[in-house]
Design a protein around this motif. Structure first.
Motif, PDB file in Angstrom:
ATOM      1  N   GLY A 129       0.817  -1.262   0.055  1.00 38.25           N
ATOM      2  CA  GLY A 129      -0.011   0.041  -0.095  1.00 38.25           C
ATOM      3  C   GLY A 129       0.985   1.245  -0.006  1.00 38.25           C
ATOM      4  O   GLY A 129       1.913   1.293  -0.253  1.00 38.25           O
ATOM      5  N   GLU A 130       0.073   2.268   0.358  1.00 37.31           N
ATOM      6  CA  GLU A 130       0.569   3.590   0.581  1.00 37.31           C
ATOM      7  C   GLU A 130       0.570   4.355   1.771  1.00 37.31           C
ATOM      8  O   GLU A 130      -0.715   4.173   2.349  1.00 37.31           O
ATOM      9  CB  GLU A 130       0.162   4.457  -0.522  1.00 37.31           C
ATOM     10  CG  GLU A 130       0.700   5.816  -0.814  1.00 37.31           C
ATOM     11  CD  GLU A 130       0.446   6.711  -2.083  1.00 37.31           C
ATOM     12  OE1 GLU A 130       0.573   7.801  -2.135  1.00 37.31           O
ATOM     13  OE2 GLU A 130      -0.538   5.959  -2.801  1.00 37.31           O
ATOM     14  N   GLN A 131       1.363   4.614   2.371  1.00 31.67           N
ATOM     15  CA  GLN A 131       1.306   5.113   3.830  1.00 31.67           C
ATOM     16  C   GLN A 131       0.241   6.283   3.967  1.00 31.67           C
ATOM     17  O   GLN A 131       0.039   7.314   3.214  1.00 31.67           O
ATOM     18  CB  GLN A 131       2.491   5.962   4.159  1.00 31.67           C
ATOM     19  CG  GLN A 131       2.740   6.139   5.712  1.00 31.67           C
ATOM     20  CD  GLN A 131       3.954   6.705   6.182  1.00 31.67           C
ATOM     21  OE1 GLN A 131       4.572   7.653   5.553  1.00 31.67           O
ATOM     22  NE2 GLN A 131       4.762   6.096   7.113  1.00 31.67           N
ATOM     23  N   GLY A 132      -0.735   6.127   4.996  1.00 31.00           N
ATOM     24  CA  GLY A 132      -1.843   6.780   5.081  1.00 31.00           C
ATOM     25  C   GLY A 132      -3.198   6.612   4.222  1.00 31.00           C
ATOM     26  O   GLY A 132      -3.956   7.250   4.480  1.00 31.00           O
ATOM     27  N   LYS A 133      -2.967   5.678   3.396  1.00 37.69           N
ATOM     28  CA  LYS A 133      -4.209   5.231   2.699  1.00 37.69           C
ATOM     29  C   LYS A 133      -4.771   3.774   3.126  1.00 37.69           C
ATOM     30  O   LYS A 133      -4.062   2.947   3.513  1.00 37.69           O
ATOM     31  CB  LYS A 133      -3.594   5.083   1.101  1.00 37.69           C
ATOM     32  CG  LYS A 133      -3.098   6.258   0.679  1.00 37.69           C
ATOM     33  CD  LYS A 133      -4.145   7.280   0.256  1.00 37.69           C
ATOM     34  CE  LYS A 133      -3.645   8.573  -0.446  1.00 37.69           C
ATOM     35  NZ  LYS A 133      -3.454   8.679  -1.942  1.00 37.69           N
ATOM     36  N   ASP A 134      -6.169   3.716   2.891  1.00 39.61           N
ATOM     37  CA  ASP A 134      -6.659   2.384   3.214  1.00 39.61           C
ATOM     38  C   ASP A 134      -6.259   1.329   2.266  1.00 39.61           C
ATOM     39  O   ASP A 134      -6.004   1.368   1.222  1.00 39.61           O
ATOM     40  CB  ASP A 134      -8.323   2.562   3.110  1.00 39.61           C
ATOM     41  CG  ASP A 134      -9.075   3.476   4.002  1.00 39.61           C
ATOM     42  OD1 ASP A 134      -8.320   3.818   5.241  1.00 39.61           O
ATOM     43  OD2 ASP A 134      -9.898   4.060   3.652  1.00 39.61           O
ATOM     44  N   ILE A 135      -6.353   0.118   2.980  1.00 37.15           N
ATOM     45  CA  ILE A 135      -5.925  -1.105   2.268  1.00 37.15           C
ATOM     46  C   ILE A 135      -7.265  -1.780   2.047  1.00 37.15           C
ATOM     47  O   ILE A 135      -7.226  -2.814   1.003  1.00 37.15           O
ATOM     48  CB  ILE A 135      -4.796  -1.996   3.237  1.00 37.15           C
ATOM     49  CG1 ILE A 135      -5.606  -2.312   4.462  1.00 37.15           C
ATOM     50  CG2 ILE A 135      -3.659  -1.382   3.107  1.00 37.15           C
ATOM     51  CD1 ILE A 135      -4.531  -3.212   5.085  1.00 37.15           C
ATOM     52  N   THR A 136      -8.336  -1.588   2.753  1.00 41.73           N
ATOM     53  CA  THR A 136      -9.658  -2.356   2.318  1.00 41.73           C
ATOM     54  C   THR A 136     -10.755  -1.381   2.496  1.00 41.73           C
ATOM     55  O   THR A 136     -10.527  -0.479   3.481  1.00 41.73           O
ATOM     56  CB  THR A 136      -9.904  -3.336   3.323  1.00 41.73           C
ATOM     57  OG1 THR A 136      -8.870  -4.328   3.247  1.00 41.73           O
ATOM     58  CG2 THR A 136     -11.166  -4.009   3.232  1.00 41.73           C
ATOM     59  N   VAL A 137     -11.720  -1.202   1.754  1.00 48.46           N
ATOM     60  CA  VAL A 137     -12.840  -0.270   1.728  1.00 48.46           C
ATOM     61  C   VAL A 137     -14.311  -1.095   1.790  1.00 48.46           C
ATOM     62  O   VAL A 137     -14.357  -2.250   0.867  1.00 48.46           O
ATOM     63  CB  VAL A 137     -12.881   0.538   0.514  1.00 48.46           C
ATOM     64  CG1 VAL A 137     -14.236   1.684   0.703  1.00 48.46           C
ATOM     65  CG2 VAL A 137     -11.664   1.413   0.658  1.00 48.46           C
ATOM     66  N   LYS A 138     -15.056  -1.043   2.932  1.00 47.81           N
ATOM     67  CA  LYS A 138     -16.266  -1.822   2.960  1.00 47.81           C
ATOM     68  C   LYS A 138     -17.330  -1.062   1.941  1.00 47.81           C
ATOM     69  O   LYS A 138     -17.511   0.358   2.027  1.00 47.81           O
ATOM     70  CB  LYS A 138     -16.764  -1.882   4.276  1.00 47.81           C
ATOM     71  CG  LYS A 138     -15.993  -2.879   5.205  1.00 47.81           C
ATOM     72  CD  LYS A 138     -16.238  -2.785   6.638  1.00 47.81           C
ATOM     73  CE  LYS A 138     -15.165  -3.704   7.350  1.00 47.81           C
ATOM     74  NZ  LYS A 138     -15.904  -3.573   8.742  1.00 47.81           N
ATOM     75  N   LYS A 139     -18.260  -1.918   1.375  1.00 47.81           N
ATOM     76  CA  LYS A 139     -19.267  -1.289   0.619  1.00 47.81           C
ATOM     77  C   LYS A 139     -20.235  -0.821   1.567  1.00 47.81           C
ATOM     78  O   LYS A 139     -20.762  -1.711   2.336  1.00 47.81           O
ATOM     79  CB  LYS A 139     -19.977  -2.408  -0.355  1.00 47.81           C
ATOM     80  CG  LYS A 139     -20.753  -1.952  -1.447  1.00 47.81           C
ATOM     81  CD  LYS A 139     -21.087  -2.739  -2.481  1.00 47.81           C
ATOM     82  CE  LYS A 139     -21.721  -2.285  -3.714  1.00 47.81           C
ATOM     83  NZ  LYS A 139     -22.112  -2.931  -4.677  1.00 47.81           N
ATOM     84  N   HIS A 140     -20.783   0.483   1.242  1.00 46.99           N
ATOM     85  CA  HIS A 140     -22.065   0.700   2.250  1.00 46.99           C
ATOM     86  C   HIS A 140     -23.364   0.628   1.764  1.00 46.99           C
ATOM     87  O   HIS A 140     -23.725   0.426   0.666  1.00 46.99           O
ATOM     88  CB  HIS A 140     -21.855   2.422   2.533  1.00 46.99           C
ATOM     89  CG  HIS A 140     -20.696   2.579   3.289  1.00 46.99           C
ATOM     90  ND1 HIS A 140     -20.221   2.056   4.575  1.00 46.99           N
ATOM     91  CD2 HIS A 140     -19.377   3.267   2.667  1.00 46.99           C
ATOM     92  CE1 HIS A 140     -19.186   2.765   4.555  1.00 46.99           C
ATOM     93  NE2 HIS A 140     -18.618   3.195   3.702  1.00 46.99           N
TER      94      HIS A 140
END
Length: 140
Positions: A129-140
């Motif tokens: 990844g990239e520092q400060g960025k999410d590695i997983t995003v949940k669907k809302h």
């Protein structure tokens, strides 16, 4: 034997110390996955251009548990240690993983996982990844 190879051998002996105590077993290397595509054949994206951050997770999914729909905005790969994991894309396409199986995960594609059977799933996953960025995003 050349001077260079003699020095290399001497360096190894010094590094290892008393070689008589070193196991006679040989180091073994087995490639579990080497690819530029995720498990569904999609080409992996370029690595992020920001400050890199590697995350290694030891994930346990209790037997019968289904994870929510989610996506990964970064390249990640893992190995199932125990159990059976069914990974399902939003389209319904499915991958079945068992103990010892590697996975190169989907990037920017909605999917979910389910621990199938009576055994908890344990999977070790590495995220590039990239520092400060999410590695997983949940669907809302």
């Amino acid at each position: 034997m050349s001077i260079r190879s003699s020095l290399t051998a001497l360096s190894l002996i010094l590094l290892l110390g008393n070689t008589s105590s070193v196991s006679s077993k040989e180091v073994s290397v087995k490639t579990l996955a080497k690819t530029s595509q995720s498990w569904d054949g999609t080409e992996l994206p370029a690595y992020p251009s920001g400050k890199p951050e590697i995350t290694v997770l030891d994930i346990v999914i209790p037997a019968g548990t289904e994870l929510p729909m989610h996506l990964h905005p970064v390249i990640n790969a893992g190995v199932v240690i125990t159990g059976e994991l069914h990974v399902t894309k939003q389209s319904g396409e499915q991958l079945i993983l068992k103990s010892g199986d590697p996975i190169v995960e989907l990037v920017h594609q909605w999917h979910k996982g389910k621990a199938v059977g009576n055994e908890d799933v344990r999977i070790i996953v590495f995220y590039a990844g990239e520092q400060g960025k999410d590695i997983t995003v949940k669907k809302h």
